[in-house]
Design a protein around this motif. Structure first.
Motif, PDB file in Angstrom:
ATOM      1  N   LEU A 228       0.979  -1.136  -0.150  1.00 28.05           N
ATOM      2  CA  LEU A 228       0.040   0.071   0.018  1.00 28.05           C
ATOM      3  C   LEU A 228       0.865   1.522  -0.183  1.00 28.05           C
ATOM      4  CD1 LEU A 228      -2.932  -0.653   2.593  1.00 28.05           C
ATOM      5  CD2 LEU A 228      -2.983  -0.822   0.025  1.00 28.05           C
ATOM      6  N   GLY A 229       0.408   2.194  -0.705  1.00 27.20           N
ATOM      7  CA  GLY A 229       1.153   3.480  -0.587  1.00 27.20           C
ATOM      8  C   GLY A 229       0.128   4.305  -0.138  1.00 27.20           C
ATOM      9  N   VAL A 230       0.316   5.019   0.960  1.00 27.49           N
ATOM     10  CA  VAL A 230      -0.618   5.814   1.833  1.00 27.49           C
ATOM     11  C   VAL A 230      -0.247   7.341   1.845  1.00 27.49           C
ATOM     12  CG1 VAL A 230      -2.098   6.278   3.847  1.00 27.49           C
ATOM     13  CG2 VAL A 230      -1.144   3.737   3.196  1.00 27.49           C
ATOM     14  N   LYS A 231      -0.917   8.265   1.437  1.00 24.95           N
ATOM     15  CA  LYS A 231      -0.495   9.817   1.502  1.00 24.95           C
ATOM     16  C   LYS A 231      -0.982  10.217   2.981  1.00 24.95           C
ATOM     17  CE  LYS A 231      -0.610  12.612  -1.853  1.00 24.95           C
ATOM     18  NZ  LYS A 231      -1.085  13.424  -2.731  1.00 24.95           N
ATOM     19  N   TYR A 239       5.172   3.706   2.781  1.00 21.38           N
ATOM     20  CA  TYR A 239       5.276   2.477   2.368  1.00 21.38           C
ATOM     21  C   TYR A 239       4.518   1.552   3.257  1.00 21.38           C
ATOM     22  CZ  TYR A 239       7.901  -1.660   0.456  1.00 21.38           C
ATOM     23  OH  TYR A 239       8.080  -2.849  -0.098  1.00 21.38           O
ATOM     24  N   PHE A 240       3.502   0.766   3.024  1.00 18.24           N
ATOM     25  CA  PHE A 240       2.914   0.052   4.069  1.00 18.24           C
ATOM     26  C   PHE A 240       2.283  -1.189   3.555  1.00 18.24           C
ATOM     27  CE2 PHE A 240      -1.467  -0.228   6.517  1.00 18.24           C
ATOM     28  CZ  PHE A 240      -0.791  -0.582   7.859  1.00 18.24           C
ATOM     29  N   LEU A 241       2.524  -2.207   4.520  1.00 17.39           N
ATOM     30  CA  LEU A 241       1.972  -3.665   4.224  1.00 17.39           C
ATOM     31  C   LEU A 241       2.254  -4.168   3.087  1.00 17.39           C
ATOM     32  CD1 LEU A 241      -1.737  -3.385   5.599  1.00 17.39           C
ATOM     33  CD2 LEU A 241       0.255  -4.413   6.532  1.00 17.39           C
ATOM     34  N   SER A 242       3.748  -4.603   3.122  1.00 16.36           N
ATOM     35  CA  SER A 242       4.311  -5.057   1.789  1.00 16.36           C
ATOM     36  C   SER A 242       4.527  -6.674   2.003  1.00 16.36           C
ATOM     37  CB  SER A 242       5.516  -4.503   1.336  1.00 16.36           C
ATOM     38  OG  SER A 242       6.091  -4.868   0.169  1.00 16.36           O
ATOM     39  N   ALA A 243       4.227  -7.309   0.995  1.00 16.36           N
ATOM     40  CA  ALA A 243       4.308  -8.906   1.008  1.00 16.36           C
ATOM     41  C   ALA A 243       4.431  -9.297  -0.337  1.00 16.36           C
ATOM     42  CB  ALA A 243       3.285  -9.575   1.774  1.00 16.36           C
ATOM     43  N   ILE A 244       5.045 -10.482  -0.535  1.00 13.58           N
ATOM     44  CA  ILE A 244       5.203 -11.408  -1.747  1.00 13.58           C
ATOM     45  C   ILE A 244       4.923 -12.591  -1.408  1.00 13.58           C
ATOM     46  CG2 ILE A 244       6.683 -12.129  -3.614  1.00 13.58           C
ATOM     47  CD1 ILE A 244       8.176  -9.323  -3.505  1.00 13.58           C
ATOM     48  N   ASP A 271       6.804  15.191  -1.581  1.00 15.16           N
ATOM     49  CA  ASP A 271       8.337  15.659  -1.521  1.00 15.16           C
ATOM     50  C   ASP A 271       9.131  14.449  -1.001  1.00 15.16           C
ATOM     51  OD1 ASP A 271       7.799  18.305  -2.208  1.00 15.16           O
ATOM     52  OD2 ASP A 271       6.706  18.851  -0.122  1.00 15.16           O
ATOM     53  N   PHE A 272       8.589  13.457  -0.249  1.00 13.04           N
ATOM     54  CA  PHE A 272       9.322  12.445   0.341  1.00 13.04           C
ATOM     55  C   PHE A 272       8.465  11.192   0.265  1.00 13.04           C
ATOM     56  CE2 PHE A 272       7.688  14.562   4.014  1.00 13.04           C
ATOM     57  CZ  PHE A 272       7.136  13.616   4.963  1.00 13.04           C
ATOM     58  N   ILE A 273       9.158  10.061   0.194  1.00 11.12           N
ATOM     59  CA  ILE A 273       8.739   8.904   0.751  1.00 11.12           C
ATOM     60  C   ILE A 273       9.074   8.055   1.946  1.00 11.12           C
ATOM     61  CG2 ILE A 273       8.785   6.407  -0.015  1.00 11.12           C
ATOM     62  CD1 ILE A 273       9.111   7.206  -2.901  1.00 11.12           C
ATOM     63  N   ASP A 274       8.506   7.815   2.666  1.00 16.17           N
ATOM     64  CA  ASP A 274       8.759   7.196   3.965  1.00 16.17           C
ATOM     65  C   ASP A 274       8.495   5.569   3.683  1.00 16.17           C
ATOM     66  OD1 ASP A 274       8.709   6.052   6.637  1.00 16.17           O
ATOM     67  OD2 ASP A 274       6.992   7.068   7.313  1.00 16.17           O
ATOM     68  N   LEU A 275       9.611   5.060   3.950  1.00 12.20           N
ATOM     69  CA  LEU A 275       9.742   3.633   3.609  1.00 12.20           C
ATOM     70  C   LEU A 275       9.618   2.669   5.077  1.00 12.20           C
ATOM     71  CD1 LEU A 275      13.029   3.495   1.377  1.00 12.20           C
ATOM     72  CD2 LEU A 275      10.471   2.819   0.859  1.00 12.20           C
ATOM     73  N   GLY A 276       9.299   3.379   5.929  1.00  8.45           N
ATOM     74  CA  GLY A 276       9.003   2.854   7.282  1.00  8.45           C
ATOM     75  C   GLY A 276      10.153   2.241   8.089  1.00  8.45           C
ATOM     76  N   SER A 277       9.938   1.564   8.829  1.00 13.00           N
ATOM     77  CA  SER A 277      10.753   1.055  10.007  1.00 13.00           C
ATOM     78  C   SER A 277      11.306  -0.322   9.553  1.00 13.00           C
ATOM     79  CB  SER A 277      10.349   1.034  11.402  1.00 13.00           C
ATOM     80  OG  SER A 277       9.268   0.170  11.385  1.00 13.00           O
TER      81      SER A 277
END
Length: 309
Positions: A228-231, A239-244, A271-277
């Motif tokens: 998910l990409g969340v503004k 950058y949220f909840l990624s899985a393959i 202006d920026f992307i937050d790739l999370g922790s």
């Protein structure tokens, strides 16, 4: 409903109101929290202009949290303010919460890219008697022009690789939520237990559909990965909840998903992307942090502060 308005510091006033479902840039600030009896906005004003604010959810056990079930909450400085003014706001908020019978305050302060005054706020929270309970390091890619440049570079590099392996990646608005169960299942198969409140995500997407984007990785037209990409704010993408799917062996799947996130960021003019922790329970997930380092140019900490009253 307005609770009170009182002059406190050099013509500043603290105004406390019941949180309204109004349009704030950080849209989760006023989203309803189940099992919390009250939600309040603490607004720091000077000459009827908002200088800073913070939102709290109040539990029935007397805990004020900014904010539960959210990436972060904390203080937002709307207009430039002196350190003395911000400290006065913090102290006035503590005093008001204490007068309401609150027993503890928890503040999850947003990282610096979201709130440029984060370092000062964290310093003033420490000086105001707050104790650091948790630190999470977020990786960011900052700079609109740099985002566009990296997106173009990575896109051309990955295009041929994806064609050779029958992989496709796209992003779109969200029309159904079956992907949530697949994300949960795929992460569980890899030993990652992610506490996701599916009902809350569905509600948020339903009310703010323009803030959420689904990135889908497919192989031969069959979805094998999501993110998910969340503004969270108008100038950022989270950058949220990624899985393959771990049963499908693919190369460059993660890179394709992140590249789609960058393409989306360029389209949305953020202006920026937050790739999370990159945490693995109580440990650092160095493997994930290394992967994200290829797509980040900055790091900033999200700090959880607690003060017992």
């Amino acid at each position: 409903m307005e609770s009170f308005k009182k002059e406190i510091y050099e013509s500043h006033e603290l105004r406390v109101v019941t949180s309204q479902r109004e349009d704030k840039d950080y849209f989760l600030s006023n989203f309803p929290f189940e099992n919390y009896q009250e939600q309040l906005d603490f607004i720091w004003e000077k000459k009827q202009k908002t200088k800073a604010l913070i939102s709290f959810a109040i539990s029935i056990t007397g805990e004020a949290i900014s904010l539960p079930k959210s990436p972060f909450g904390g203080f937002w400085i709307i207009e430039n303010s002196s350190s003395a003014s911000i400290e006065a706001f913090i102290l006035a908020s503590i005093e008001e919460l204490e007068s309401r019978g609150i027993k503890s305050i928890t503040i999850i302060q947003a990282p610096k890219p979201y709130q440029p005054h984060a370092d000062l706020i964290n310093y003033l929270l420490f000086k105001s008697g707050f104790v650091q309970e948790n630190v999470m390091s977020h990786q960011f890619f900052i700079g609109r022009k740099k985002l566009k440049k990296l997106a173009q570079k990575e896109s051309s590099k990955l295009l041929s690789k994806s064609k050779n392996s029958d992989l496709q990646v796209r992003y779109s608005s969200i029309s159904n939520f079956g992907f949530l169960k697949e994300i949960k299942s795929w992460n569980s198969q890899k030993g990652y237990e992610i506490a996701v409140d599916e009902n809350r995500i569905v509600q948020q997407v339903s009310e703010y559909p323009h803030r959420y984007f689904l990135i889908t990785l497919s192989k031969n037209a069959v979805p094998i990965g999501y993110s998910l990409g969340v503004k969270l704010t108008s100038n950022s993408l989270y950058y949220f909840l990624s899985a393959i799917n771990p049963k499908i062996q693919v190369k460059n799947g993660g890179e394709l998903i992140v590249n789609a996130l960058f393409q989306l960021a360029v389209e949305q003019k953020v202006d920026f992307i937050d790739l999370g922790s990159s945490d693995l329970e109580d440990e650092v997930n160095h493997k994930l942090m290394f992967f994200k380092s290829r797509f980040s140019n900055d790091m900033s900490n999200k700090i959880t502060w607690v003060k017992k009253l």
